[in-house]
Design a protein around this motif. Structure first.
Motif, PDB file in Angstrom:
ATOM      1  N   SER A 151      31.605  28.884  35.580  1.00 49.87           N
ATOM      2  CA  SER A 151      32.039  30.206  35.140  1.00 49.87           C
ATOM      3  C   SER A 151      30.883  31.083  34.678  1.00 49.87           C
ATOM      4  O   SER A 151      31.044  32.302  34.534  1.00 49.87           O
ATOM      5  N   ALA A 152      29.724  30.498  34.453  1.00 52.10           N
ATOM      6  CA  ALA A 152      28.562  31.275  34.020  1.00 52.10           C
ATOM      7  C   ALA A 152      27.678  31.704  35.193  1.00 52.10           C
ATOM      8  O   ALA A 152      26.700  32.431  34.989  1.00 52.10           O
ATOM      9  N   ALA A 153      28.007  31.271  36.401  1.00 52.39           N
ATOM     10  CA  ALA A 153      27.113  31.508  37.535  1.00 52.39           C
ATOM     11  C   ALA A 153      27.278  32.888  38.163  1.00 52.39           C
ATOM     12  O   ALA A 153      26.334  33.415  38.763  1.00 52.39           O
ATOM     13  N   THR A 154      28.473  33.474  38.052  1.00 51.43           N
ATOM     14  CA  THR A 154      28.740  34.729  38.738  1.00 51.43           C
ATOM     15  C   THR A 154      29.479  35.701  37.826  1.00 51.43           C
ATOM     16  O   THR A 154      30.015  35.311  36.788  1.00 51.43           O
ATOM     17  N   LEU A 155      29.520  36.963  38.264  1.00 49.70           N
ATOM     18  CA  LEU A 155      30.263  38.015  37.584  1.00 49.70           C
ATOM     19  C   LEU A 155      31.351  38.522  38.519  1.00 49.70           C
ATOM     20  O   LEU A 155      31.419  38.142  39.697  1.00 49.70           O
ATOM     21  N   VAL A 156      32.209  39.415  38.011  1.00 50.56           N
ATOM     22  CA  VAL A 156      33.327  39.885  38.815  1.00 50.56           C
ATOM     23  C   VAL A 156      32.849  40.636  40.054  1.00 50.56           C
ATOM     24  O   VAL A 156      33.548  40.675  41.076  1.00 50.56           O
ATOM     25  N   ASP A 157      31.649  41.235  40.004  1.00 47.64           N
ATOM     26  CA  ASP A 157      31.152  41.993  41.154  1.00 47.64           C
ATOM     27  C   ASP A 157      30.111  41.220  41.967  1.00 47.64           C
ATOM     28  O   ASP A 157      29.429  41.792  42.827  1.00 47.64           O
ATOM     29  N   THR A 158      29.976  39.915  41.734  1.00 48.16           N
ATOM     30  CA  THR A 158      29.068  39.097  42.539  1.00 48.16           C
ATOM     31  C   THR A 158      29.560  39.052  43.978  1.00 48.16           C
ATOM     32  O   THR A 158      30.738  38.829  44.237  1.00 48.16           O
ATOM     33  N   SER A 159      28.663  39.262  44.923  1.00 48.27           N
ATOM     34  CA  SER A 159      29.060  39.280  46.337  1.00 48.27           C
ATOM     35  C   SER A 159      29.269  37.866  46.860  1.00 48.27           C
ATOM     36  O   SER A 159      28.717  36.899  46.310  1.00 48.27           O
ATOM     37  N   PRO A 160      30.052  37.721  47.943  1.00 50.01           N
ATOM     38  CA  PRO A 160      30.200  36.393  48.549  1.00 50.01           C
ATOM     39  C   PRO A 160      28.859  35.791  48.951  1.00 50.01           C
ATOM     40  O   PRO A 160      28.654  34.578  48.796  1.00 50.01           O
ATOM     41  N   ALA A 161      27.931  36.620  49.437  1.00 50.91           N
ATOM     42  CA  ALA A 161      26.628  36.100  49.865  1.00 50.91           C
ATOM     43  C   ALA A 161      25.860  35.498  48.693  1.00 50.91           C
ATOM     44  O   ALA A 161      25.219  34.443  48.830  1.00 50.91           O
ATOM     45  N   GLU A 162      25.915  36.142  47.525  1.00 44.78           N
ATOM     46  CA  GLU A 162      25.207  35.623  46.345  1.00 44.78           C
ATOM     47  C   GLU A 162      25.800  34.301  45.886  1.00 44.78           C
ATOM     48  O   GLU A 162      25.081  33.349  45.573  1.00 44.78           O
ATOM     49  N   ALA A 163      27.125  34.232  45.811  1.00 45.35           N
ATOM     50  CA  ALA A 163      27.764  32.987  45.381  1.00 45.35           C
ATOM     51  C   ALA A 163      27.516  31.879  46.394  1.00 45.35           C
ATOM     52  O   ALA A 163      27.300  30.716  46.013  1.00 45.35           O
ATOM     53  N   PHE A 164      27.544  32.222  47.670  1.00 46.07           N
ATOM     54  CA  PHE A 164      27.309  31.228  48.725  1.00 46.07           C
ATOM     55  C   PHE A 164      25.889  30.672  48.624  1.00 46.07           C
ATOM     56  O   PHE A 164      25.681  29.456  48.778  1.00 46.07           O
ATOM     57  N   ALA A 165      24.924  31.526  48.356  1.00 47.05           N
ATOM     58  CA  ALA A 165      23.530  31.093  48.313  1.00 47.05           C
ATOM     59  C   ALA A 165      23.293  30.065  47.211  1.00 47.05           C
ATOM     60  O   ALA A 165      22.511  29.125  47.383  1.00 47.05           O
ATOM     61  N   GLN A 166      23.978  30.220  46.074  1.00 44.99           N
ATOM     62  CA  GLN A 166      23.762  29.271  44.990  1.00 44.99           C
ATOM     63  C   GLN A 166      24.783  28.135  44.952  1.00 44.99           C
ATOM     64  O   GLN A 166      24.673  27.210  44.145  1.00 44.99           O
ATOM     65  N   ARG A 167      25.784  28.216  45.836  1.00 46.97           N
ATOM     66  CA  ARG A 167      26.811  27.167  45.936  1.00 46.97           C
ATOM     67  C   ARG A 167      27.515  26.939  44.589  1.00 46.97           C
ATOM     68  O   ARG A 167      27.930  25.828  44.275  1.00 46.97           O
ATOM     69  N   ARG A 168      27.682  28.016  43.833  1.00 46.52           N
ATOM     70  CA  ARG A 168      28.339  27.931  42.538  1.00 46.52           C
ATOM     71  C   ARG A 168      29.179  29.187  42.337  1.00 46.52           C
ATOM     72  O   ARG A 168      28.916  30.224  42.934  1.00 46.52           O
ATOM     73  N   GLY A 169      30.180  29.073  41.449  1.00 43.75           N
ATOM     74  CA  GLY A 169      30.981  30.245  41.146  1.00 43.75           C
ATOM     75  C   GLY A 169      32.337  29.854  40.604  1.00 43.75           C
ATOM     76  O   GLY A 169      32.536  28.746  40.090  1.00 43.75           O
ATOM     77  N   VAL A 170      33.288  30.781  40.745  1.00 38.18           N
ATOM     78  CA  VAL A 170      34.653  30.582  40.258  1.00 38.18           C
ATOM     79  C   VAL A 170      35.619  30.836  41.402  1.00 38.18           C
ATOM     80  O   VAL A 170      35.221  31.066  42.547  1.00 38.18           O
ATOM     81  N   CYS A 171      36.914  30.802  41.091  1.00 44.32           N
ATOM     82  CA  CYS A 171      37.925  30.884  42.137  1.00 44.32           C
ATOM     83  C   CYS A 171      37.780  32.139  42.990  1.00 44.32           C
ATOM     84  O   CYS A 171      37.971  32.095  44.212  1.00 44.32           O
ATOM     85  N   GLN A 172      37.444  33.278  42.369  1.00 45.25           N
ATOM     86  CA  GLN A 172      37.268  34.506  43.133  1.00 45.25           C
ATOM     87  C   GLN A 172      36.167  34.346  44.180  1.00 45.25           C
ATOM     88  O   GLN A 172      36.316  34.769  45.333  1.00 45.25           O
ATOM     89  N   ASP A 173      35.059  33.729  43.798  1.00 43.07           N
ATOM     90  CA  ASP A 173      33.943  33.538  44.721  1.00 43.07           C
ATOM     91  C   ASP A 173      34.332  32.626  45.882  1.00 43.07           C
ATOM     92  O   ASP A 173      34.033  32.920  47.051  1.00 43.07           O
ATOM     93  N   PHE A 174      35.007  31.523  45.581  1.00 41.00           N
ATOM     94  CA  PHE A 174      35.364  30.577  46.632  1.00 41.00           C
ATOM     95  C   PHE A 174      36.371  31.188  47.602  1.00 41.00           C
ATOM     96  O   PHE A 174      36.298  30.967  48.811  1.00 41.00           O
ATOM     97  N   ALA A 175      37.317  31.964  47.074  1.00 39.32           N
ATOM     98  CA  ALA A 175      38.276  32.637  47.954  1.00 39.32           C
ATOM     99  C   ALA A 175      37.573  33.631  48.859  1.00 39.32           C
ATOM    100  O   ALA A 175      37.848  33.706  50.057  1.00 39.32           O
ATOM    101  N   GLN A 176      36.634  34.400  48.287  1.00 34.33           N
ATOM    102  CA  GLN A 176      35.947  35.407  49.099  1.00 34.33           C
ATOM    103  C   GLN A 176      35.053  34.776  50.155  1.00 34.33           C
ATOM    104  O   GLN A 176      34.936  35.296  51.277  1.00 34.33           O
ATOM    105  N   ILE A 177      34.430  33.650  49.836  1.00 32.22           N
ATOM    106  CA  ILE A 177      33.598  32.954  50.824  1.00 32.22           C
ATOM    107  C   ILE A 177      34.479  32.456  51.981  1.00 32.22           C
ATOM    108  O   ILE A 177      34.141  32.619  53.163  1.00 32.22           O
ATOM    109  N   MET A 178      35.616  31.871  51.653  1.00 31.12           N
ATOM    110  CA  MET A 178      36.507  31.363  52.697  1.00 31.12           C
ATOM    111  C   MET A 178      37.052  32.497  53.559  1.00 31.12           C
ATOM    112  O   MET A 178      37.109  32.380  54.798  1.00 31.12           O
ATOM    113  N   ILE A 179      37.427  33.596  52.937  1.00 27.51           N
ATOM    114  CA  ILE A 179      37.936  34.738  53.700  1.00 27.51           C
ATOM    115  C   ILE A 179      36.856  35.290  54.615  1.00 27.51           C
ATOM    116  O   ILE A 179      37.130  35.669  55.764  1.00 27.51           O
TER     117      ILE A 179
END
Length: 309
Positions: A164-192
């Motif tokens: 929960s400390a790795a990303t913010l609400v406006d973190t892009s899918p590319a940023e979360a994907f690059a660090q392989r960390r995040g929260v449910c919003q990030d994982f959903a956006q990466i899959m989509i």
């Protein structure tokens, strides 16, 4: 299963806010496998609420206007929802991903839940070559849609760390994907991102999931949170099927759909404009409790003190 859901949002402002105009997307929508039994919305200390039109996606929108100075605002949403949804079972005769992509392109439906609305990139979920390439092994066009969908969701669950400390609400899918960390919003956006890159209709679902405590421990009131997952359109017969990449599971009896859109930006629980000069602090508390009977929620939506406007 019947759920008693309470979602409280509190805003504390460093200086009195003179005016606020917000969109609230807190009232669960009607969706296959769930029924809204009762709902109440209360705003304190002041505010006017009225139904509003959803500009995008599928959501019950309430417009909140605060026209008197406030330094603290509390939005208290209560819902009773009945959920009766089975876990999907992939079968040999399921449509393939190639079938799904073709059927979605050919559809003439332009409703908020049409697959045509969810084929293309959106403001918060752009195309990304690296994510598309990473997802591609699970998305062979000849593979059954349900089999492919759950495989990708489970791969994300295995290979990404919830942080929960790795990303913010406006973190892009590319940023979360690059660090392989995040929260449910990030994982959903990466899959989509991956599904849309393969030509498949994929929607962002916002809502709640029941959280179960460890054996022998009491459930913590207010410890739950809003949740996000993916809806994959799987043809006219199956319709939209939910996949939860945070947990590597299907959307089933523990998931409650509140809103559906192309990305988080279309269906954020609370957004709008606030006129003020001080800092803002927001606290959110969500409680999802299974109950035997629908709770009494005191009827219609209201704003405390001033009533509905």
């Amino acid at each position: 299963m019947i759920y008693d859901i309470r979602h409280v949002t509190r805003f504390d402002y460093g200086a009195p806010v003179k005016f606020a105009r917000c969109n609230l997307r807190l009232k669960p929508v009607e969706w296959p496998g769930q029924r809204l039994l009762d709902y109440r919305l209360a705003v304190a200390p002041t505010g006017h609420t009225a139904p509003a039109h959803a500009e995008a996606g599928l959501a019950n929108v309430t417009r909140l206007v605060v026209d008197q100075p406030v330094q603290r605002l509390e939005i208290d949403s209560r819902a009773a929802v009945a959920v009766d949804r089975l876990v999907p079972m992939p079968a040999a005769d399921d449509p393939t991903l190639a079938d799904i992509a073709r059927l979605a392109r050919e559809t003439r439906d332009l409703s908020p839940v049409s697959p045509a609305q969810y084929l293309y990139p959106s403001p918060r979920i752009p195309l990304d070559a690296a994510i598309a390439a990473w997802c591609a092994p699970d998305l062979d066009p000849a593979r059954g849609a349900l089999d492919a969908g759950i495989a990708l969701a489970q791969r994300i669950q295995r290979e990404f760390a919830f942080d929960s400390a790795a990303t913010l609400v406006d973190t892009s899918p590319a940023e979360a994907f690059a660090q392989r960390r995040g929260v449910c919003q990030d994982f959903a956006q990466i899959m989509i991102t991956g599904l849309r890159a393969a030509g498949l209709p994929a929607a962002y679902a916002s809502g709640y999931i029941r959280t179960l405590p460890p054996p022998g421990e009491a459930r913590l009131v207010g410890a739950d949170a809003t949740h996000a997952w993916v809806l994959l359109w799987s043809g006219p017969a199956q319709g939209w099927v939910g996949l939860d990449p945070t947990n590597g599971i299907w959307m089933a009896g523990d998931h409650i759909v509140v809103a559906v859109g192309r990305d988080y930006g279309e269906i954020a629980p609370v957004d709008g404009v606030v006129l003020g000069s001080g800092a803002q602090k927001m606290e959110v508390s969500v409680d999802v409790a299974p109950v035997d009977h629908p709770p009494a929620l005191a009827g219609e939506e209201k704003a405390r003190n001033n009533g509905s406007g």
